[in-house]
Design an enzyme around this catalytic site. Structure first.
Site, mmCIF file in Angstrom:
data_model
loop_
_atom_site.group_PDB
_atom_site.id
_atom_site.type_symbol
_atom_site.label_atom_id
_atom_site.label_comp_id
_atom_site.label_asym_id
_atom_site.label_seq_id
_atom_site.Cartn_x
_atom_site.Cartn_y
_atom_site.Cartn_z
ATOM 1 N N GLY A 154 0.839 -1.199 0.000
ATOM 2 C CA GLY A 154 0.000 0.000 0.000
ATOM 3 C C GLY A 154 0.874 1.249 0.000
ATOM 4 O O GLY A 154 1.912 1.274 0.652
ATOM 5 N N GLY A 209 4.693 -7.124 3.912
ATOM 6 C CA GLY A 209 4.707 -7.977 2.718
ATOM 7 C C GLY A 209 6.001 -7.769 1.936
ATOM 8 O O GLY A 209 6.648 -8.727 1.479
ATOM 9 N N GLY A 266 -5.857 -0.438 9.905
ATOM 10 C CA GLY A 266 -5.047 -1.330 10.755
ATOM 11 C C GLY A 266 -5.785 -2.635 10.967
ATOM 12 O O GLY A 266 -6.679 -2.698 11.815
ATOM 13 N N GLY A 285 6.134 -2.300 3.458
ATOM 14 C CA GLY A 285 5.717 -2.782 4.772
ATOM 15 C C GLY A 285 6.066 -4.249 4.951
ATOM 16 O O GLY A 285 7.057 -4.738 4.395
ATOM 17 N N THR A 339 5.007 2.142 6.218
ATOM 18 C CA THR A 339 3.587 1.769 6.293
ATOM 19 C C THR A 339 2.897 2.666 7.304
ATOM 20 O O THR A 339 3.482 3.009 8.341
ATOM 21 C CB THR A 339 3.336 0.288 6.699
ATOM 22 O OG1 THR A 339 1.962 0.132 7.069
ATOM 23 C CG2 THR A 339 4.182 -0.149 7.883
ATOM 24 N N GLU A 386 -9.702 -1.194 12.052
ATOM 25 C CA GLU A 386 -10.400 -2.102 11.118
ATOM 26 C C GLU A 386 -10.458 -3.537 11.641
ATOM 27 O O GLU A 386 -11.425 -4.254 11.430
ATOM 28 C CB GLU A 386 -9.620 -2.187 9.797
ATOM 29 C CG GLU A 386 -9.742 -1.036 8.871
ATOM 30 C CD GLU A 386 -8.752 -1.196 7.725
ATOM 31 O OE1 GLU A 386 -9.189 -1.103 6.575
ATOM 32 O OE2 GLU A 386 -7.544 -1.422 7.975
ATOM 33 N N ARG A 396 0.583 -4.757 -4.857
ATOM 34 C CA ARG A 396 0.772 -5.769 -3.812
ATOM 35 C C ARG A 396 1.247 -7.087 -4.413
ATOM 36 O O ARG A 396 1.239 -8.123 -3.757
ATOM 37 C CB ARG A 396 -0.538 -5.968 -3.039
ATOM 38 C CG ARG A 396 -0.936 -4.743 -2.217
ATOM 39 C CD ARG A 396 -1.966 -5.099 -1.168
ATOM 40 N NE ARG A 396 -2.447 -3.932 -0.436
ATOM 41 C CZ ARG A 396 -1.858 -3.434 0.644
ATOM 42 N NH1 ARG A 396 -0.765 -3.984 1.104
ATOM 43 N NH2 ARG A 396 -2.380 -2.389 1.263
ATOM 44 N N ASP A 456 0.678 1.604 9.061
ATOM 45 C CA ASP A 456 0.308 0.720 10.173
ATOM 46 C C ASP A 456 1.349 0.694 11.294
ATOM 47 O O ASP A 456 1.051 0.252 12.400
ATOM 48 C CB ASP A 456 0.107 -0.714 9.671
ATOM 49 C CG ASP A 456 -1.079 -0.826 8.733
ATOM 50 O OD1 ASP A 456 -1.932 0.076 8.753
ATOM 51 O OD2 ASP A 456 -1.146 -1.817 7.983
HETATM 52 O O1 F6P Z 1 -1.037 -1.858 4.925
HETATM 53 C C1 F6P Z 1 -1.523 -0.568 4.914
HETATM 54 C C2 F6P Z 1 -3.022 -0.558 4.812
HETATM 55 O O2 F6P Z 1 -3.381 0.796 4.627
HETATM 56 C C3 F6P Z 1 -3.796 -1.149 5.979
HETATM 57 O O3 F6P Z 1 -3.908 -0.330 7.100
HETATM 58 C C4 F6P Z 1 -5.128 -1.407 5.344
HETATM 59 O O4 F6P Z 1 -5.837 -2.359 6.069
HETATM 60 C C5 F6P Z 1 -4.740 -1.873 3.969
HETATM 61 O O5 F6P Z 1 -3.481 -1.276 3.691
HETATM 62 C C6 F6P Z 1 -5.701 -1.510 2.876
HETATM 63 O O6 F6P Z 1 -5.221 -2.042 1.689
HETATM 64 P P1 F6P Z 1 -5.711 -1.672 0.213
HETATM 65 O O7 F6P Z 1 -5.281 -0.268 -0.081
HETATM 66 O O8 F6P Z 1 -5.015 -2.649 -0.649
HETATM 67 O O9 F6P Z 1 -7.191 -1.799 0.232
#
Ligand code: F6P
Length: 354
Positions: A12, A112, A178, A110, A133, A230, A73, A135
């Protein structure tokens, strides 16, 4: 021979990525090294899509949100390919690295990304990673860039929700990013003065949340703010998750929506939900994140100059230090139950639902 560096941003996006790209690029140039960027994360490495990061590309991006390299990703060992599902494209990633005669691959990402970089390291590539990140959950570092900006955005949102919750005498449940770590909900919740903070690391009892909201009402306070990550779970959901092999076992509406419905039905207090979503990842990085990304990016080049590879550039106290990638990959930095932020929040009366 001048060193040749490949860089990519994966996972992300977050504010501060461009500041880090600029730092890596400018410091590399100042030491006579050359840098290319792979587009769209590891996918660009597999597909050999590159852009030369000369000084003109690095100019004017310090304050820019997102990443000029694009991100995804996608993982080399499980790359989505059309209708066929996924394929292991690691050999292509390794070939491209070798064909370009790279000395090192700098991966900014992050958890991954740390894992994917480690996998490539085991295939013989030299890698260095930077922890980014919102997070803030990368192991081996005290902090990640992107977190400070996201926390500022979420705290400002909570500030703004206060006045409308107050005017309407409502409970507002604000969902903060998160899934597994609650750093962002915790930090923004404390800074924004949320009355209840619910994070994945502390499963909550709905009775405790309800009691704290009703208590406020009894004290004449006619509104409340609940900050929920989340991935926050009730005690029952946490047990169910523990006994299940699938992460997706708990389906249905978001944690915030479920909680808001319960609050309304158990208290009769009018309740609304605000999900901050990707607002938390967009826009200009804070000065703190710009500074952090610049320090990590320039330290990365110092390490390359000293032939230190296969590490993540981490923050330890006031220093930027290398940490072996194998100590980082596959690990998560969660909020410890006795973290000082939690202790402080409890002392000012914040309910964690436990
Ligand atoms: O890893 C960062 C993050 O923003 C998390 O907090 C969130 O749950 C996730 O990515 C959302 O991912 P995406 O942008 O792929 O929907």
């Amino acid at each position: 021979m001048a060193k040749f560096i490949g860089g990519l941003t994966a996972g992300g996006d977050c504010p501060g990525l461009n500041a880090a790209i600029r730092a890596v690029g400018k410091a590399a140039h100042s030491r006579g090294m050359e840098v290319i960027g792979f587009l769209d994360g590891f996918r660009g490495l597999v597909e050999n899509r590159t852009v030369r990061l000369d000084m003109s590309k690095l100019s004017g991006i310090l304050t820019l949100g997102g990443t000029i390299l694009g991100t995804s990703r996608d993982k080399p060992h499980r790359m989505p390919v059309g209708e066929k599902g996924t394929m292991d494209m690691t050999p292509l990633a390794v070939d491209n690295y070798k064909r370009l005669h790279l000395d090192v691959l700098v991966c900014m990402g992050g958890n991954g990304t740390q894992k994917n970089a480690y996998r490539l390291m085991k295939k013989g590539l030299r890698v260095i990673t930077l922890p980014k990140t919102i997070d803030n959950d990368v192991a081996g570092t005290d902090i990640t860039f992107g977190f400070d900006t996201a926390m500022a955005i979420a705290a400002e949102a909570i500030d703004r929700l206060h006045s409308t919750a107050d005017s309407h005498h409502r409970v507002i449940v604000v969902e903060i990013m998160g899934h597994r770590a609650g750093w962002l909900a915790l930090g923004a919740g404390i800074a924004g003065g949320a009355d209840v903070i619910l994070i994945p690391e502390i499963p909550y009892h709905i009775e405790s949340v309800i009691e704290s909201l009703l208590n406020r009402y009894r004290q004449g306070k006619r509104f409340s703010i609940v900050a929920i990550a989340e991935g926050a779970l009730s005690v029952e959901e946490a047990k169910k998750k523990e006994n299940s092999s699938s992460e997706k076992e708990i389906q249905g509406p978001s944690a915030a929506v479920k909680l808001a419905r319960q609050i309304e039905s158990l208290t009769n207090l009018e309740t609304r939900v605000t999900a901050l979503g990707h607002l938390q990842r967009g826009g200009t990085p804070t000065p703190t994140d710009r500074l952090l990304a610049t320090r990590l990016g320039t330290k990365c080049i110092e390490l390359i100059e000293q032939d230190v590879y296969n590490v993540m550039v981490a923050v330890k106290g006031t220093d930027c230090v290398p940490v072996e990638l194998e100590k980082v990959a596959g690990k998560l930095r969660l909020v410890p139950a006795d973290h000082p932020w939690i202790q402080s929040a409890r002392l000012v009366g914040t309910c964690f639902g436990d």
